[in-house]
Design an enzyme around this catalytic site. Sequence first.
Site, PDB file in Angstrom:
ATOM      1  N   PHE A 182       0.813  -1.225   0.000  1.00  0.00           N
ATOM      2  CA  PHE A 182       0.000   0.000   0.000  1.00  0.00           C
ATOM      3  C   PHE A 182       0.843   1.270   0.000  1.00  0.00           C
ATOM      4  O   PHE A 182       0.364   2.329  -0.380  1.00  0.00           O
ATOM      5  CB  PHE A 182      -0.986   0.008   1.172  1.00  0.00           C
ATOM      6  CG  PHE A 182      -0.372  -0.283   2.512  1.00  0.00           C
ATOM      7  CD1 PHE A 182       0.301   0.688   3.221  1.00  0.00           C
ATOM      8  CD2 PHE A 182      -0.480  -1.551   3.063  1.00  0.00           C
ATOM      9  CE1 PHE A 182       0.865   0.418   4.454  1.00  0.00           C
ATOM     10  CE2 PHE A 182       0.074  -1.838   4.299  1.00  0.00           C
ATOM     11  CZ  PHE A 182       0.745  -0.850   5.002  1.00  0.00           C
ATOM     12  N   GLY A 209       1.247   3.654  -3.217  1.00  0.00           N
ATOM     13  CA  GLY A 209       0.267   4.660  -3.615  1.00  0.00           C
ATOM     14  C   GLY A 209      -0.261   5.502  -2.471  1.00  0.00           C
ATOM     15  O   GLY A 209      -1.066   6.405  -2.679  1.00  0.00           O
ATOM     16  N   HIS A 210       0.168   5.245  -1.225  1.00  0.00           N
ATOM     17  CA  HIS A 210      -0.396   5.944  -0.058  1.00  0.00           C
ATOM     18  C   HIS A 210       0.715   6.354   0.883  1.00  0.00           C
ATOM     19  O   HIS A 210       0.879   5.740   1.931  1.00  0.00           O
ATOM     20  CB  HIS A 210      -1.372   5.033   0.671  1.00  0.00           C
ATOM     21  CG  HIS A 210      -2.293   5.748   1.592  1.00  0.00           C
ATOM     22  ND1 HIS A 210      -1.992   5.985   2.918  1.00  0.00           N
ATOM     23  CD2 HIS A 210      -3.520   6.283   1.387  1.00  0.00           C
ATOM     24  CE1 HIS A 210      -3.014   6.604   3.496  1.00  0.00           C
ATOM     25  NE2 HIS A 210      -3.944   6.798   2.590  1.00  0.00           N
ATOM     26  N   PHE A 211       1.421   7.289   0.694  1.00  0.00           N
ATOM     27  CA  PHE A 211       1.531   8.212  -0.430  1.00  0.00           C
ATOM     28  C   PHE A 211       2.963   8.106  -0.936  1.00  0.00           C
ATOM     29  O   PHE A 211       3.865   7.978  -0.113  1.00  0.00           O
ATOM     30  CB  PHE A 211       1.226   9.635   0.012  1.00  0.00           C
ATOM     31  CG  PHE A 211      -0.156   9.781   0.615  1.00  0.00           C
ATOM     32  CD1 PHE A 211      -1.269   9.861  -0.210  1.00  0.00           C
ATOM     33  CD2 PHE A 211      -0.336   9.816   1.979  1.00  0.00           C
ATOM     34  CE1 PHE A 211      -2.545  10.014   0.346  1.00  0.00           C
ATOM     35  CE2 PHE A 211      -1.599   9.962   2.529  1.00  0.00           C
ATOM     36  CZ  PHE A 211      -2.712  10.054   1.726  1.00  0.00           C
ATOM     37  N   VAL A 251       2.376   6.638   4.357  1.00  0.00           N
ATOM     38  CA  VAL A 251       1.559   6.593   5.562  1.00  0.00           C
ATOM     39  C   VAL A 251       0.660   5.360   5.473  1.00  0.00           C
ATOM     40  O   VAL A 251       0.032   5.119   4.437  1.00  0.00           O
ATOM     41  CB  VAL A 251       0.684   7.871   5.675  1.00  0.00           C
ATOM     42  CG1 VAL A 251      -0.280   7.775   6.840  1.00  0.00           C
ATOM     43  CG2 VAL A 251       1.548   9.108   5.809  1.00  0.00           C
TER      44      VAL A 251
END
Length: 144
Positions: free
Chosen positions: A43, A46-48, A53
Site C-alpha cells: 500500500f 500509492g499511499h503516499f 503513511v
Amino acid sequence: MDINQVLEYLPHRYPFLLIDRVLDYKIGDTLTALKNVTFNEPFFQGHFPVKPVMPGVLILEAMAQATGILAFKTMGKPPSEVLYYFAGIDKARFKRVVEPGDQIIFEVKLLKERRGIGVFYGEAKVDGELVCSAELMCARREIN
C-alpha cells in the site's frame, strides 16, 4: 503466538494478513499483538509515494484481526467452516500517522459476547503513543 500459530487462527494471507505475532492473551479478556510496518508493504506505493503513511482503514483491519484471534481463543479453535466477520465499528479515532519502520502494538479487550457476536475495544500504539482507538464488533458465522 508466532506467525505460524497466527495463521492457524486467521484465514487472511499475504498481503492482507496484518498481525505478525501475538505477545500475550487472556482467554475471554484481552489480547496484545504486533505488526511490524515495513517499507515493502504494497500500500505504500500509492499511499503516499512522497510521504508513506499506513492507511487508517488497514490499522482498523489489523485491530479487527487481533479481535478475531481473541474471539477464536475465547470460544475455542473453530472448525474450518466457521469465520468471524468484521461486523461494525464505532468511535474510531486516529491520533497520529504510522510510517515505515514503526511497530504497532494492538491491545484488544472483549467487552461482551452474545449469540456469536462479540463487542471489543481496541487501541493501536507506536512507541507507547496512541495511534488509533475504536469499538469493534465481530460476528461468528458458518461458511456455506
